[in-house]
Design an enzyme around this catalytic site. Sequence first.
Site, PDB file in Angstrom:
ATOM      1  N   LYS A 112       2.954   0.737  10.573  1.00  0.00           N
ATOM      2  CA  LYS A 112       3.053   2.165  10.206  1.00  0.00           C
ATOM      3  C   LYS A 112       2.387   3.216  10.911  1.00  0.00           C
ATOM      4  O   LYS A 112       2.985   4.169  11.025  1.00  0.00           O
ATOM      5  CB  LYS A 112       2.188   2.124   8.698  1.00  0.00           C
ATOM      6  CG  LYS A 112       2.807   1.426   7.571  1.00  0.00           C
ATOM      7  CD  LYS A 112       2.046   1.438   6.395  1.00  0.00           C
ATOM      8  CE  LYS A 112       2.918   0.729   5.349  1.00  0.00           C
ATOM      9  NZ  LYS A 112       1.889   0.722   3.776  1.00  0.00           N
ATOM     10  N   ARG A 132       5.702 -13.430   9.638  1.00  0.00           N
ATOM     11  CA  ARG A 132       6.224 -12.095   9.688  1.00  0.00           C
ATOM     12  C   ARG A 132       7.513 -12.282  10.130  1.00  0.00           C
ATOM     13  O   ARG A 132       8.053 -12.889  11.038  1.00  0.00           O
ATOM     14  CB  ARG A 132       5.331 -11.191  10.633  1.00  0.00           C
ATOM     15  CG  ARG A 132       4.019 -10.998  10.047  1.00  0.00           C
ATOM     16  CD  ARG A 132       3.198  -9.906  10.827  1.00  0.00           C
ATOM     17  NE  ARG A 132       4.106  -8.555  10.787  1.00  0.00           N
ATOM     18  CZ  ARG A 132       3.324  -7.595  11.373  1.00  0.00           C
ATOM     19  NH1 ARG A 132       2.366  -7.727  12.210  1.00  0.00           N
ATOM     20  NH2 ARG A 132       4.171  -6.372  11.071  1.00  0.00           N
ATOM     21  N   GLU A 158       0.854  -1.111   0.099  1.00  0.00           N
ATOM     22  CA  GLU A 158      -0.152   0.004  -0.082  1.00  0.00           C
ATOM     23  C   GLU A 158       0.828   1.246  -0.093  1.00  0.00           C
ATOM     24  O   GLU A 158       1.668   1.365   1.026  1.00  0.00           O
ATOM     25  CB  GLU A 158      -1.005  -0.078   1.320  1.00  0.00           C
ATOM     26  CG  GLU A 158      -1.924   1.399   1.287  1.00  0.00           C
ATOM     27  CD  GLU A 158      -2.693   1.363   2.670  1.00  0.00           C
ATOM     28  OE1 GLU A 158      -3.714   2.180   2.615  1.00  0.00           O
ATOM     29  OE2 GLU A 158      -2.389   0.489   3.533  1.00  0.00           O
TER      30      GLU A 158
END
Length: 841
Positions: free
Chosen positions: A272, A262, A41
């Site tokens: 973020k 992850r 994104e």
Amino acid sequence: MANAKTDQAPAAGGKPKDQGSFEIGLKDAADGQVVTRFPPEPSGYLHIGHAKAALLNDYFARKYNGKLIVRFDDTNPSKEKSEYEESIKEDLLLLGIKADEITYTSDSFDRIYELALQIIKDGKAYVDNTDLETMRAERFDGIESKCRNQSVEENLRRFEEMKNGTEFGLTCCLRAKIDMKDKNKAMRDPALYRCNISAPHHRTGTKWKIYPIYDFACPIVDSLEGVTHALRTNEYRDRNPQYQWVLDALRLRTVHIWDFSRLNFVYTLLSKRKLTWFVDEGLVSGWDDPRFPTVRGIRRRGMTIEALRQYILMQGASQKNLELEWDKVWALNKKIIDPVAPRHTALDSDKITPVKIVGDAVATEVKEMPKHKKNPDLGNKLTTFSSELYLAFEDAKTLADGEKVTFMDWGNFDVVKIQWSADKSHIVLIEVKINPDTDYKGTKKFTWLSRAETGKPESIPVAATLFDYDYLITKKKLEEDDKVQDFVTPVTEFKIEAMCDANIRDVKQGDIIQLERKGYYICDRAFDAANPKENVHLIFIPDGKVSSMQSKADTTTAAAASANATEGGRERKPKGEGRKPKEPKASGANAAGKMKMYKVKPVYTEELDFGGNRVGKMYAMDNIYGTQEAAVPVPKEGPATSLPNSDKDPKPEKEKVKKEKAPKAPKAAPAAAAPEGSLISKLDICVGKILSVRRHPDADSLYVEQIDVGEPQPREVVSGLVKYMAESDMEGKLVLILKNLKPVSMRGIKSFAMVLCASPADHSSVEFLIPPEGSKPGDKVFFPGHEGEPEALLNPKKKVWETVQPDFTTGADLVATWKGVPFTTEKGVVKSVSLAGAEIK
């Protein structure tokens, strides 16, 4: 009760726990037909977690001679910027990844909208105007919305209002009609579309007032673009059924999903939202701050792209979640930079001590010396020799009259006289005499600089500021509900003023060097001949040693960890000396508790061509690779950016430059026998969840349980609890599991773990130990003050469990303890339900 080990546990002497495999058996993977995608994104900068996803997708595309799509998931105009998009393209190039195709989810907005109309007409979606708080509560409790059974016509009418951004439309969202009673809450009628008129879209402008949710758009675009394998982190695992539901509901081509773990590091934020908070608060200089885990942040800290690629590829495509330490990736980085980092000298400016050579006359002269004794390809540097020198005060204050010392790259000297100031705060002058003895054993080794004024630039020391950093947060792992502002490290930036050798004039921004006896540094601001009074900025590069990885906020252990200075990256402790090193000074802003970093210029210069787009390039660091071959081999066939095409885990090649032998350290006192307390850290105890219970077919007193312990497969456990508990009392319960006892066969069924329970002395009852609220399978249990790495499998001959278990009891407050130390997880302490003073076994 029972014992421990699954097929997933590594065998003794096997791969380290933070290394994985690429042997994942991609379903229907055919050579030349595999298509993967990396869908960032454009709402922030790439961090080390994104780097893993990008590299794995690129790896499998190259392995099968397939195709990699980089698709910008631009479905939220409130957060997205072209700036982020360009930075992502640049960072991918820095990682050696070049997409075969660049696309945008916004390219498919028209098609996604048509499919939304289709799913409404099929009766599989509805438009809901329930307020957000109520909707969340209803989804949690499995309550159907009042809008769920509206007619198709009403849903189409409402969706049109959403599209037009009317006052009513703005209160609505489009939801899938799946199953509000599904145990997987991700399947309880999730949202598919929402309105957003807060800002124009950076590519489509004001054309759209509605935007698809990622979980709706992603499977659609994956299918439309020909993606065959969607590789993504296992945080999406609960949403995988939703991904498949969308494809089935819209009758689209299926896509295979593989999820991997992850990349999580201690003391590190990858959110973020939380990273943005630091930027917005002015606590860091920006997204390229050396304290940030962004690709450009860690690169500015001195991480080479080669080391980052190697480390991430070492993880493989494993699904096992780990909270990784930073030591290994920085140690790997050191192996890459050490053979090619030029050596320089720097002395702390504070109380810098003048030295005068007496006796034999020493002429001032400039000599050529190798930049790296083991790598002549790096060339030579100029070193000024004279009778007037400087020593660092921290070194000078350890000297005594008559002592023999070694000045590195020169020889031995005898200390003739030390003249202290009247208040003993500093040394006015040290007189030394050349000692022709060439025996350097046992002497203190010091770096030095000439202070002779020759008027020539090649002999004038250069002023520099040495920067070091701490972790931004004080807690190893922040939980989802932790407020980041409650765990901000008070001081995270440290500065030391230093005087460097004149050759620092030639060091460019981005160059990596080693300062003798200090460590590795990356140049963040180069010498400016037009402004010679401006200090050069050098940032310390962690080398993976404890002293460079310890959180400085932990004052009780930071001093101990840094008690040894470093000599060329090797530990050094002068003979007969136990001095405490000088603490670096915190910057002024930090000292006040507000951590605004010093001003920096942009670090982007040249341009790179990325599929027809011109993007800025970070300052070059090619020189740090020298002539050394890349440790991650490139396949013989395929593009130059390909990753290893090997079935085995990638391993670094052996270094081509022999390591320097470290000077022998002083003999340490005989080690004391390991305390019994160290045994407790060898146990691998975690939270488990009982999924199912059945009676043992051949033993009336035994249950056979399937227990989720946070691994890909549950463990089968045999427990002697029939006398104390009903099956219905056990299913679904969170319990404590000891995982690493040797598996044992109990009446023909092997047990792979032990359930820990509390019981009074007369064994009249048994209770499960209760993990703290919010616990989940796999949460580790530790004993404060006795942390350590559990053994993969306990050796029965050492009787660790038998030694430790008698001291397991519950206290008057019901807390489970070992010798008074509580059983603890990241969520809190473990308790029994009602038994105080009970045994735990």
